[in-house]
Design an enzyme around this catalytic site. Sequence first.
Site, mmCIF file in Angstrom:
data_model
loop_
_atom_site.group_PDB
_atom_site.id
_atom_site.type_symbol
_atom_site.label_atom_id
_atom_site.label_comp_id
_atom_site.label_asym_id
_atom_site.label_seq_id
_atom_site.Cartn_x
_atom_site.Cartn_y
_atom_site.Cartn_z
ATOM 1 N NE ARG A 53 -4.032 -2.020 2.082
ATOM 2 C CZ ARG A 53 -5.158 -2.059 2.777
ATOM 3 N NH1 ARG A 53 -5.447 -1.087 3.625
ATOM 4 N NH2 ARG A 53 -6.015 -3.048 2.623
ATOM 5 C CD GLU A 200 -12.274 -13.435 7.801
ATOM 6 O OE1 GLU A 200 -11.996 -13.045 6.651
ATOM 7 O OE2 GLU A 200 -11.733 -12.958 8.820
ATOM 8 C CE LYS A 242 -14.019 -9.728 8.267
ATOM 9 N NZ LYS A 242 -12.579 -9.412 8.419
ATOM 10 C CB SER A 284 -15.521 -6.500 0.790
ATOM 11 O OG SER A 284 -14.107 -6.602 0.854
ATOM 12 N N GLY A 285 -14.769 -9.683 0.489
ATOM 13 C CA GLY A 285 -14.407 -10.809 -0.370
ATOM 14 C C GLY A 285 -14.086 -10.435 -1.796
ATOM 15 N N GLY A 286 -13.381 -9.326 -1.987
ATOM 16 C CA GLY A 286 -13.006 -8.901 -3.329
ATOM 17 C C GLY A 286 -14.023 -8.007 -4.008
#
Length: 301
Positions: A53, A200, A242, A284-286
């Site tokens: 990032r 998750e 999650k 969000s999973g992409g």
Amino acid sequence: LRSTHLCAAIDKRASTMAGLEYAEELVATANAISAPGKGILAADESVGTIGKRFAPIGVENNQANRVKYRELLFKTPGLGEYISGAITFEETLFDTATCGTSMVDLMKKQGIIPGIKVDKGVQPLFGTNGETVTQGIDDLGKRCAKYYAQGARFAKWRAVLHIKDSTGATPSMLAIDQNAETLARYAAICQANGLVPIVEPEVLMDGGHSIDFAAEVTEKVIAACYKKLSDHKVLLEGTLLKPNMVRSGEAADTIAPMTAVAKATVRVLQHTVPVAVPGITFLSGGMSEEEASLALNSMNA
């Protein structure tokens, strides 16, 4: 449905399920994290991930810059109005901001509950078609005790399941069982040390499958997780789920709209999640921010 207080039945179960003096605190923490109108901030990037990032904006990936970045997040005015908990990387949980205040105290000043990522990533599950199982159980109890002492009150562990095609061969029952078992062991260890476990089980949506097939697989995975959580006597009132949203595979010929994603996701959760669970926090999973927001809006319409 939201658990708002401990009843006698929970107190009785806590003696054998959560196992400890932490039962009441676990329930209170889980309910605070799932407060209406708030969400969880994922600030648990590893050293390597945060470097990716920083690179596009020309920021050197060193501890000083990582501290400044996290400090900027946690000092955002009014952040606590919208964020109930923040998942951190271990380095961040023990860091001190440039002002001399610990990162934990910066979060607490905003009314944000500190959390910690505790898994150590996925490893190949040999004998399968490229499937994985998450590592990190061996020293988890010792680490959880250390994290609790530092101020963390919840934890995250990510299991990854793969849909390779639409034949039903993947995720295999071996992968489902192994990941459900480790999620349950993680949850029990967390609760024994005062941390609310976020469970998750992420089913990746990378293939060409339909939304109906995604629903079938996700339901199977979540059901397996709650069976194992029951086997391990985990106090569900002191946990959070999650899950992934149920949607078409990225390479599917027909992509279901977000209204259909919302309907399919809610239906799967209605079929599998016990009412004792106080909250569900989606990953969000992409998905893009817009897609995830549209799906969430449809769920709450």
